[in-house]
Design an enzyme around this catalytic site. Structure first.
Site, PDB file in Angstrom:
ATOM      1  CG  HIS A 122     -21.584 -21.931 -23.595  1.00 43.90           C
ATOM      2  ND1 HIS A 122     -22.680 -22.343 -24.141  1.00 43.90           N
ATOM      3  CD2 HIS A 122     -21.084 -20.866 -24.076  1.00 43.90           C
ATOM      4  CE1 HIS A 122     -22.711 -21.550 -25.258  1.00 43.90           C
ATOM      5  NE2 HIS A 122     -21.807 -20.416 -25.050  1.00 43.90           N
ATOM      6  CD  GLU A 148     -23.671 -25.564 -22.973  1.00 40.11           C
ATOM      7  OE1 GLU A 148     -23.930 -24.717 -21.838  1.00 40.11           O
ATOM      8  OE2 GLU A 148     -23.252 -24.763 -24.026  1.00 40.11           O
ATOM      9  CB  CYS A 159     -23.937 -18.176 -24.278  1.00 38.39           C
ATOM     10  SG  CYS A 159     -22.646 -17.197 -25.578  1.00 38.39           S
TER      11      CYS A 159
END
Ligand code: MN
Length: 250
Positions: free
Chosen positions: A223, A225, A115
């Site tokens: 994202h 994660e 990001c």
């Protein structure tokens, strides 16, 4: 005695300044970044944003890879961006992360940008950004699923990304299209010289970049994660940690 090459690689992760819920000063890093690196076999090391140059250069020598995490916008003066009221800044991070990105790439360290980290890679190499996609990219999708009237959770998959089949990213993910989350209001406008755009949202926005010829310099606008229940996203962290380990062995 075990060879150091066999031990887990050290992965720096950029962090930000903030506050605890008791309003105490804190260095903040959302846990999913840390968990993803640990689960991929790396040892996470927090990089505070106010580290002086001597400090981050010392750290860089010892790290095997760096994850540039998400966060606030890069100051528009850094790339000649168009002013917009939605821009929100964290200049102390710019001061650290832009030169750190340049130094990490020059040192051929494994680099993963997420990001803001994707935008840092592009700006550090001379590219530009849309300062508010919704007002500047005609026909733009809603890329900020966490904002607006009906915010969606970070884990929600809200748009598809098409990935060029001969890219490192497609090779790692094992697919040429993935559903992703979208937690950004800015994005890459002009790609920096030397970078290759490898992934695109349906509105044409660049969602993935890589630096050809580098061992692992890859950045994405979504994202992963928050998406580690999906195997391709786990493979991305595993490939990053593996590249970091290999960099130390060579
Ligand atoms: Mn997006």
């Amino acid at each position: 005695m075990s060879d150091r090459r066999d031990s887990p690689p050290l992965i720096g992760i950029t962090a930000r300044h903030g506050q605890t819920s008791e309003h105490l000063p804190a260095v903040l890093l959302l846990r999913p970044y840390v968990t993803a690196i640990v689960e991929a076999g790396g040892v996470p090391i927090l990089i505070p944003p106010d580290l002086p140059e001597e400090g981050w250069r010392t750290l860089l020598e010892r790290l095997d890879g760096i994850l540039f995490s998400g966060g606030a916008d890069i100051a528009i003066e850094r790339y000649g961006g168009q002013p917009h009221p939605a821009v929100y800044l964290d200049p102390i991070r710019d001061d650290l992360e832009l030169p750190l990105m340049q130094a990490a790439l020059a040192a051929d360290k494994a680099v993963l940008g997420i990001c803001r980290g994707c935008q840092v890679m592009n700006v550090a190499l001379g590219g530009t950004l849309y300062t508010h996609i919704a007002d500047q990219l005609p026909g733009a999708l809603q890329h900020d699923q966490h904002n607006g009237d009906s915010p969606l959770p970070f884990e929600a998959l809200t748009h598809i990304v098409q990935i060029e089949s001969d890219s490192q990213l497609a090779h790692i993910l094992g697919t040429c299209s993935v559903q992703v989350n979208s937690l950004h209001h800015q994005g890459i406008k002009d790609l920096a010289p030397g970078l290759r755009a490898t992934a695109f949202a349906p509105d044409g926005l660049i969602e993935g970049i890589e630096l050809p010829g580098h061992r692992f310099a890859l950045a994405i606008q979504w994202h992963p994660e928050w998406l580690t229940e999906h195997a391709p996203m786990r493979r991305l962290f595993q490939a990053f940690v593996q590249a970091a380990r290999a960099s130390r062995a060579s």
